[in-house]
Motif scaffolding. Structure first.
Motif, short mmCIF file in Angstrom:
data_model
loop_
_atom_site.label_atom_id
_atom_site.label_comp_id
_atom_site.label_asym_id
_atom_site.label_seq_id
_atom_site.Cartn_x
_atom_site.Cartn_y
_atom_site.Cartn_z
N ASP A 18 21.67 56.12 25.02
CA ASP A 18 21.01 56.37 26.30
C ASP A 18 19.78 55.47 26.44
O ASP A 18 18.97 55.35 25.50
N ARG A 19 19.63 54.82 27.60
CA ARG A 19 18.47 53.96 27.86
C ARG A 19 17.72 54.41 29.12
O ARG A 19 17.02 53.63 29.75
N ALA A 20 17.85 55.68 29.47
CA ALA A 20 17.30 56.19 30.73
C ALA A 20 15.79 55.96 30.84
O ALA A 20 15.06 56.01 29.84
N GLN A 21 15.33 55.74 32.07
CA GLN A 21 13.91 55.55 32.34
C GLN A 21 13.14 56.86 32.16
O GLN A 21 12.03 56.88 31.65
N THR A 22 13.74 57.95 32.60
CA THR A 22 13.14 59.27 32.44
C THR A 22 14.14 60.20 31.78
O THR A 22 15.35 59.95 31.79
N ASN A 23 13.64 61.31 31.24
CA ASN A 23 14.51 62.26 30.52
C ASN A 23 15.37 61.54 29.48
O ASN A 23 16.58 61.74 29.39
N TRP A 24 14.73 60.70 28.72
CA TRP A 24 15.42 59.92 27.68
C TRP A 24 15.81 60.86 26.53
O TRP A 24 14.95 61.36 25.81
N SER B 14 14.67 52.77 25.27
CA SER B 14 14.66 53.17 26.68
C SER B 14 14.20 52.00 27.53
O SER B 14 13.52 51.09 27.05
N THR B 15 14.54 52.03 28.81
CA THR B 15 14.03 51.01 29.73
C THR B 15 12.58 51.28 30.11
O THR B 15 11.94 50.45 30.75
N ASN B 16 12.06 52.44 29.71
CA ASN B 16 10.67 52.80 29.99
C ASN B 16 9.81 52.37 28.79
O ASN B 16 9.98 52.87 27.68
N GLN C 63 8.99 53.29 23.79
CA GLN C 63 8.86 52.43 22.61
C GLN C 63 7.42 52.31 22.13
O GLN C 63 7.15 52.20 20.92
N GLN C 64 6.47 52.30 23.06
CA GLN C 64 5.10 52.02 22.68
C GLN C 64 4.25 53.28 22.45
O GLN C 64 3.17 53.18 21.86
N GLY D 224 6.65 57.21 41.34
CA GLY D 224 6.99 56.48 40.12
C GLY D 224 7.99 57.26 39.31
O GLY D 224 7.92 58.50 39.24
N ASN D 225 8.95 56.58 38.75
CA ASN D 225 10.00 57.23 37.96
C ASN D 225 10.72 58.32 38.76
O ASN D 225 11.12 59.35 38.22
#
Length: 1000
Positions: A78-84, A131-133, A137-138, A386-387
């Motif tokens: 899964d790479r979802a922006q939200t609810n990853w 994730s794309t968000n 990652q950070q 946003g998101n």
């Protein structure tokens, strides 16, 4: 993380109890790394409120975790922006690590559990979910990994060193830097990234990483004009966007957490940074929570999240601050009592009024209630989308008001809200509400602000929205007293298709609704009804609503339905139903210069209370699109808003303002009147008032000097008494305006050879190579005696500005080479320039940017140069969004074009002198006549021009004297016998007339 209030006792142990790291003897002196990690573990363990529940959770996880350390119900791709979903893997491992390391627990030291945790960490590294968000990652992933590793460091069995080093390496390479550019490196985001640097520094025993992490974590604890804590103690994030809640919460909780990590060490939070954190929490953050609930205005896009208003968990943060900041223990104790529900919302609340000039937000607090106003200007940003969040909150910054007594008036109302009718807002009724801009967009008002004396205040908002479906303007103000808030609107004009409403309130229905209308008092059944000018007052949930000037009022107390998904793409689509109280004024379709007036009366529990209210206390003395005035007779307070230079006369008082401003006047009728004033435009250096007041003889002239950036917009205080200077009519100001004859901007990089001379906008920006833009302007100068010049300014008008424009300054440079042309200049051939003194702060749309260039203009005129060239640049890059555009000379309105303003000294200061000046502003014919006065005699010396006759005439063109000019020679013109006045001198071979001023 939010720290629960119950852990305070456990945190006290942090100061004295240290658990040695695995493999170290009990007699080993803990290192700073050990101490910080011990503190982190104590916080994690103290957060386990239900050990039985943790045991059951871990038992289930052990039954479902696979031998390779994965769970089958998690989609690791899964790479979802939200609810990853993959982040649940780390949350599960943290629960398992807590059970394994918490002494006395069922799974404490369990070898099987340790093996599964090790396998889970190894799988996370090898699977490498992303994730794309960027946040995942950070921030999200490395923070969780760091906590798990710190917990496991004290385990009876160590984790495989290879796995630990791999995970630490990824934290370093993918976790980002807290000092990176953009929003990721500011405010709460900076703190979040710095937190896992602290984790990594301790785990690796790396002093450099730990020190850098702590320094960066504490770095946001300073006042800034960018993202973060502002000079007015509000909080902005994602550009100039109000986020006291949301990101402000993240910052506060994160800073408190880091402070608890480092307590008892050399890295402990102390001094000015601790003082700032304390002030932000006590004076800003806690006051925007009523009881257990946030005011919805401070949450940004978070308002669209379920349960977002509930802040009972902040009791833990208050308890932690009591530990860190014991001097204010009573304040934190009161807050804890309110947040936990032990005491009611009014417990320990102090009266106050704050206007946050940096964020266009006002908060009025009394023990019995809280009331706020959220506005937006060209200096700040509207609430963002946003998101996929906050899909209907377009109007949330247009004067939204939150009226709270118990605090839960709006709790989770948002899926059923009528988003066309947000409390406090004047807006058209739209079939489709525009989706707010992604990550926010600047407002358009250039007159938004307020004045405060710390107890009372005024907020004003010159609302304008030119969106084609809205196209509405209004002059709105809120006047704050003890028991009343007076709300006025004027100049309401719209071309929108739908009717325009001003919403008084829309909150959860809680108890009966009582109204007084048409001479009768009624308790309403559920439903919707209209009152065409005959509603005196309405009462609901302890708050009265009074309509002193009538109006077409509508009231509904009925069920409304909606879904969370309609306002937040990540939420459930199930239908939610709630009973809602809604009250609004209808201004009709396409109103022209409409107005309204209503009063909020908190603390009214019955119809008898409403009838007993003394309506003579408040006098609305003016409500126009120029002036709004309210007088509270009981308090002896006048509050005024001048939207422009204007005069108010009434009730024995005359007040004239030379510019728009907001005012509080106290003690009118006595020999000394206190004046509080603020400039909602934030552009003026001073504002002058002329006041005729009972009790003070004459018309007084009070000039109030205003603060500059970063305090522009803040309140200043003055007094009017017998010693205040009387007003005297000034001599007319003599200003000569000169407009540009050439202007262009230049762009580097790939566009370095491109000419932008015909552009209608002059763009300015300092950025990376390829994105820099600079402005050149050229002006003709008059031939005149420079001793007549009092001051010269160079003016540009801001046409558009990006969201971070205030992070830079603008600077004007002198250009000696006038050979450049409007249609020929580019980056490659631009002439060199030298810096002139003075900077102007980067400013929003509508600002008149002025540079004082008196010395440069005098030098050029004295050198007989006919032209002046200027080079305007930005001085700082900021975050790359500091660009702006000025109107060029191609603009039809000359008032907006680049111009010089030459302020000439009044004639009264020039007695005994004679002066010449060029009245044409442009030199023609190729010859120039220079006139030099001789102050000792009644002669002037004429030189230059072609050989031939010249004449001196009066204002009607009658020839008074004739003279023969010789090219290259000086000729004497005798002006003795001529009375003071204006005369004209002209060579008959020239088209240029010189104006001669004779002052005796």
């Amino acid at each position: 993380m939010k720290i629960k209030w119950r852990i305070l006792a456990a945190l006290l142990a942090v100061l004295t109890i240290h658990v040695p790291a695995a493999g170290k003897g009990r007699d080993t002196i803990p290192t700073v790394y050990d101490s910080v990690m011990t503190n982190i573990r104590q916080i994690q363990w103290a957060g386990v409120k239900d050990t039985a529940a943790l045991r059951l959770t871990v038992a289930g996880l052990l039954n479902t975790i696979q031998t390779d350390g994965s769970w089958t119900d998690i989609n690791y791709a899964d790479r979802a922006q939200t609810n990853w979903t993959p982040v649940a893997h780390l949350d599960r491992l943290r629960s398992m690590a807590l059970a394994y390391t918490r002494a006395g627990g069922y799974y404490y030291g369990n070898a099987q559990l340790q093996q599964r945790i090790a396998a889970g960490l190894a799988y996370w590294y090898s699977a490498h979910p992303t994730s794309t968000n960027w946040y995942m990652q950070q921030i999200a992933s490395p923070q969780r990994v760091g906590v798990i590793l710190i917990l496991m460091r004290t385990g009876l069995l160590p984790l495989p060193d290879t796995t630990v080093q791999q995970l630490l390496g990824r934290m370093a390479t993918e976790g980002g830097r807290p000092d990176q550019s953009g929003s990721q490196g500011t405010g709460a985001n900076k703190l979040d990234i710095a937190t896992h640097w602290i984790y990594r520094g301790c785990l690796a025993g790396d002093a450099a990483v730990l020190s850098f992490g702590v320094a960066q974590a504490y770095y946001p604890l300073f006042m800034t004009t960018g993202e973060g804590i502002q000079y007015d103690m509000s909080y902005l994030q994602h550009g100039m966007q109000l986020y006291i809640g949301g990101y402000g919460s993240v910052l506060l909780n994160g800073e408190v957490s880091v402070a608890l990590f480092t307590v008892g060490t050399s890295y402990a939070l102390a001094g000015s940074r601790l003082a700032l954190l304390s002030s932000f929490m006590r004076n800003t953050f806690l006051p925007v929570i009523r009881g257990q609930y946030f005011h919805f205005d401070v949450l940004g896009r978070g308002v669209s999240r379920n349960n977002a208003l509930l802040q009972s968990g902040m009791a833990g943060t208050a308890a932690s601050m009591k530990l860190l900041d014991p001097a204010y223990a009573p304040v934190y104790d009161s807050a804890i009592s309110r947040l936990t529900g032990v005491q009611p919302a009014e417990f320990g609340v102090q009266a106050g009024h704050s206007h946050f000039w940096k964020s266009d937000y006002a908060l009025h607090v009394r023990p019995a209630y809280s009331f706020d106003v959220r506005t937006v200007s060209a200096r700040t940003l509207r609430n963002e989308n946003g998101n996929g969040e906050n899909l209907k909150g377009y109007f949330l910054a247009d004067g939204a008001t939150n009226i709270a007594t118990t605090g839960n008036e709006y709790y989770n109302i948002f899926p059923v809200w009528d988003w066309n009718r947000i409390p406090g807002v004047t807006a058209p009724l739209l079939n489709t509400i525009p989706v707010p801009a992604q990550w926010g967009t600047a407002g358009t008002s250039t007159f938004t602000g307020g004045v405060s004396d710390s107890l009372y205040g005024v907020t004003t908002y010159a609302y304008t929205d030119n969106n084609y479906s809205i196209n509405t303007t209004a002059k709105k103000s809120w006047f704050f007293f003890n028991d009343e808030i007076v709300c006025l609107g004027a100049g309401i004009t719209a071309t929108a298709a739908g009717e325009v409403n001003t919403t008084v309130n829309q909150c959860l229905l809680d108890g009966p609704v009582t109204v007084s209308a048409g001479g009768a008092t009624t308790v309403l059944n559920k439903g919707s009804r209209s009152y065409p000018g005959n509603l005196r007052w309405a009462l609901h949930h302890g708050i009265g609503y009074l309509f002193p000037q009538g109006g077409a009022v509508h009231l509904a107390n009925e069920q409304q339905a909606g879904t969370w998904k309609a306002i937040n793409n990540t939420s459930a689509a199930d239908t939610v139903r709630m009973d809602v109280f809604k009250l609004w004024l209808n201004h009709g379709g396409q109103p022209v210069n409409n107005s309204y007036a209503y009063m909020i009366l908190p603390g009214k529990q019955s119809a008898a209370d409403m009838e007993a209210y003394d309506t003579t206390n408040i006098r609305i003395l003016a409500n126009t699109d120029s002036v709004q005035v309210v007088r509270h007779q009981g308090l002896g307070i006048w509050q005024l808003v001048f939207f422009r230079a204007a005069t108010y006369t009434g009730a024995g008082v005359t007040i004239r303002a030379n510019a728009g401003c907001a005012l509080i006047l106290k003690n009118i009728g006595t020999p000394q009147v206190t004046v509080h004033l603020a400039d909602p435009s934030q552009l003026k250096s001073s504002i002058a008032l002329r006041l005729q007041l009972p009790g003070i003889t004459g018309e007084k002239h009070l000039v109030m000097n205003l603060p500059t950036t970063p305090y522009a917009g803040a309140t200043v205080r003055g007094v009017v008494n017998a010693q205040t200077p009387d007003y005297t009519e000034p001599a007319p100001e003599n200003i000569q305006r000169i407009y540009a004859v050439a202007d262009a901007y230049v762009n580097d990089g790939a566009n370095a050879a491109v000419n932008y001379g015909t552009a209608s906008t002059l763009i300015i920006k300092k950025d990376n190579t390829g994105y820099n833009r600079e402005v050149y302007t050229k002006f003709p100068l008059p031939a005149m005696d420079t001793s007549r010049i009092a001051r010269v300014t160079f003016q540009l008008q801001v046409k558009n500005a990006n969201i971070s424009v205030t992070n830079t300054n603008w600077q004007v440079n002198a250009v000696a080479d006038n050979s450049w042309t409007e249609l020929g200049i580019n980056w490659n051939n631009k002439p060199a320039s030298t810096v002139l003194p003075g900077l102007f702060p980067g400013s929003p749309v509508g600002t008149a940017v002025e540079f004082d260039i008196t010395a440069r203009v005098k030098d050029v005129i004295s050198g007989s140069q006919p032209l002046l060239s200027l080079h305007t640049v930005a001085t700082a890059r900021g975050d790359g969004k500091t660009d702006a555009g000025f109107y060029s000379r191609e603009t039809a309105d000359s008032a907006l074009q680049p111009q010089l303003k030459i302020y000439l000294k009044p004639l009264s200061s020039l007695a005994g002198k004679t002066f010449m000046e060029n009245t044409d502003k442009k030199r023609t014919g190729g010859t120039v006549i220079t006139v030099t006065p001789n102050p000792a005699t009644d002669v002037v010396y004429i030189s230059g021009g072609a050989t031939g006759p010249a004449v001196l005439t009066d204002g009607r063109g009658q020839v008074l004297k004739r003279i023969q000019l010789t090219a290259g020679a000086r000729t004497t013109l005798d002006v003795s016998g001529l009375p003071p006045g204006i005369y004209y001198f002209k060579s008959l071979s020239s088209t240029v007339a010189q104006k001669l001023l004779i002052v005796r």
